[in-house]
Design an enzyme around this catalytic site. Structure first.
Site, PDB file in Angstrom:
ATOM      1  N   CYS A 123     -11.944   0.667 -12.740  1.00  6.04           N
ATOM      2  CA  CYS A 123     -13.408   0.673 -12.683  1.00  6.04           C
ATOM      3  C   CYS A 123     -13.940  -0.585 -13.378  1.00  6.04           C
ATOM      4  CB  CYS A 123     -13.952   1.921 -13.357  1.00  6.04           C
ATOM      5  SG  CYS A 123     -15.727   1.859 -13.634  1.00  6.04           S
ATOM      6  N   CYS A 126     -16.114   1.054 -16.794  1.00  6.10           N
ATOM      7  CA  CYS A 126     -15.440   1.748 -17.907  1.00  6.10           C
ATOM      8  C   CYS A 126     -13.941   1.456 -17.950  1.00  6.10           C
ATOM      9  CB  CYS A 126     -15.701   3.256 -17.831  1.00  6.10           C
ATOM     10  SG  CYS A 126     -14.794   4.083 -16.502  1.00  6.10           S
ATOM     11  N   CYS A 159     -16.760   5.121  -9.251  1.00  9.68           N
ATOM     12  CA  CYS A 159     -16.087   5.767 -10.372  1.00  9.68           C
ATOM     13  C   CYS A 159     -16.782   7.090 -10.658  1.00  9.68           C
ATOM     14  CB  CYS A 159     -16.154   4.857 -11.598  1.00  9.68           C
ATOM     15  SG  CYS A 159     -15.473   5.615 -13.084  1.00  9.68           S
ATOM     16  N   CYS A 185       1.223  -4.393  -0.722  1.00 11.05           N
ATOM     17  CA  CYS A 185       2.298  -5.254  -0.205  1.00 11.05           C
ATOM     18  C   CYS A 185       1.779  -6.567   0.381  1.00 11.05           C
ATOM     19  CB  CYS A 185       3.157  -4.502   0.799  1.00 11.05           C
ATOM     20  SG  CYS A 185       2.290  -4.072   2.316  1.00 11.05           S
ATOM     21  N   HIS A 212       3.681  -3.352   7.295  1.00  9.76           N
ATOM     22  CA  HIS A 212       4.300  -3.851   6.065  1.00  9.76           C
ATOM     23  C   HIS A 212       4.621  -5.348   6.192  1.00  9.76           C
ATOM     24  CE1 HIS A 212       5.941  -3.350   2.154  1.00  9.76           C
ATOM     25  NE2 HIS A 212       7.203  -3.540   2.483  1.00  9.76           N
ATOM     26  N   ASP A 229      12.147  -8.002  -0.949  1.00  3.52           N
ATOM     27  CA  ASP A 229      10.866  -7.301  -0.994  1.00  3.52           C
ATOM     28  C   ASP A 229      10.403  -7.294  -2.438  1.00  3.52           C
ATOM     29  OD1 ASP A 229       8.736  -5.466  -1.068  1.00  3.52           O
ATOM     30  OD2 ASP A 229       9.457  -4.520   0.770  1.00  3.52           O
ATOM     31  N   GLU A 232       9.465  -4.131  -4.348  1.00  6.95           N
ATOM     32  CA  GLU A 232      10.573  -3.221  -4.649  1.00  6.95           C
ATOM     33  C   GLU A 232      11.645  -3.890  -5.503  1.00  6.95           C
ATOM     34  OE1 GLU A 232      10.670   0.032  -2.950  1.00  6.95           O
ATOM     35  OE2 GLU A 232       8.584  -0.588  -2.815  1.00  6.95           O
TER      36      GLU A 232
HETATM   37 ZN   LIG Z   1     -16.095   3.931 -14.608  1.00  7.25          ZN
END
Ligand SMILES: [Zn+2]
Length: 356
Positions: A123, A126, A159, A185, A212, A229, A232
């Protein structure tokens, strides 16, 4: 006998270069577009990927220095030195593959120390991440577009803890990703590929038509393209998608400054044929081969003839290996069955990529 073979090769090379000179590439591509059974949108998409991934990020001094200045090279080379000393205990100097050690350290550094996986953004007010609600996708605003003209899509979140709205632009430019250092990715592959290029490694960007992307590099000791990758930390595990993630795929294509390659068989057919999605974007395999050849001739049009020919030979060798995997010695893998490592468990299982 050797004399005969070299005469034959010289003749073959002559013919290849003559044919190349007499081929009008634009008319080949336009006839591919107009052949019934070939999907124009697919052809245009592949050409667009070629324009994005085969030229602009190569020999790009500005991007290269930006990348090398941003990464912690001291740490990376320190870890490489340690690994080389470790391997020196039981290997002769010429048995140590420095390229492989560098790539593995870059995979480790990128995932553990540099880039962050993002299911939803923190967010902006916050800072919490666990209460973000996806609202909508939209086009980038002026500021986002000016930062990266290739950013085509922005995710907007609300949020539920504090009510603030957070925008998550899906950037593509490696230079911008060096600053944002997060994504899924698409962002991981877009930056990691060109990090390798900055280290003067021969690299290609790998695109799967479904959703992907990842990359490969050419190992000069083993003389073959190796799957990587970065999400990964995977090295030479081309089976992870069609087997471990149980991913269904049609086309997989590699893009680099030295050419493009249809790698669908490497990642699907030769791993788990049951997970092959029917390849209906091109009329048949022959039309696909013509498309790849035409685009390669285009990419290599300014290359010296010798280089053009040797890349063509490399293509043929790879094509034979992928199409006749049993006719040549291939590395046998002990397939492990671990599922996808990047992304939350919930996100992974919603995509059916949790492994067996
Ligand atoms: Zn927030």
């Amino acid at each position: 006998m050797e004399d005969l073979a070299s005469k034959f090769l010289a003749k073959y090379k002559d013919n290849f270069l003559k044919k190349l000179k007499n081929t009008d590439n634009n008319s080949v591509i336009s006839s591919l577009r107009n052949t019934s059974g070939n999907d124009q949108n697919f052809i245009n998409q592949v050409i667009q990927l070629k324009n994005e991934h085969c030229y602009i990020y190569y020999n790009n001094d500005h991007l290269q220095s930006l990348i090398l200045e941003t990464l912690n090279l001291a740490l990376i080379y320190d870890n490489i030195d340690k690994e080389v000393s470790k391997q020196s205990e039981n290997k002769k100097a010429d048995e140590i593959d420095h390229e492989e050690i560098l790539i593995k350290e870059l995979l480790r550094y990128f995932k553990d120390d540099f880039f962050k996986w993002t299911n939803q953004p923190d967010c902006s007010s916050c800072g919490k991440n666990d209460n973000q609600q996806f609202l909508r996708g939209e086009r980038p605003n002026t500021e986002e577009f000016n930062r990266d003209s290739k950013c085509g899509h922005v995710e907007v979140y609300k949020c539920n803890s504090c009510g603030a709205i957070t925008r998550f632009p899906r950037y593509n430019s490696p230079a911008v990703l060096l600053e944002t250092r997060q994504g899924r990715c698409g962002e991981w592959a877009a930056l990691f590929t060109y990090i390798l290029v900055s280290f003067q490694i021969r690299t290609r960007y790998i695109w799967n038509k479904e959703d992907h992307v990842w990359c490969e590099y050419f190992n000069t000791k083993e003389k073959r393209w190796i799957h990587l990758d970065s999400c990964e930390k995977a090295y030479d595990e081309p089976h992870i998608y069609a087997r471990n993630w149980n991913k269904k795929m049609s086309y997989v294509i590699g893009f680099s400054d030295t050419g493009i390659a249809d790698l669908s068989k490497k990642y699907v057919d030769n791993v788990n044929k049951g997970n092959m999605i029917n390849r209906s974007s091109m009329r048949n395999d022959e039309e696909m081969y013509k498309l790849v050849t035409a685009l390669n001739n285009d990419i290599r049009s300014s290359y010296p003839p010798d280089l053009h020919f040797s890349l063509h030979q490399e293509d043929e060798k790879e094509y034979l290996n992928l199409n006749y995997p049993n006719g040549s010695p291939t590395k046998t893998h002990d397939f492990d069955t671990k599922g996808r490592q990047s992304g939350s468990a919930e996100w992974v299982s919603s995509r059916g990529e949790g492994g067996n």
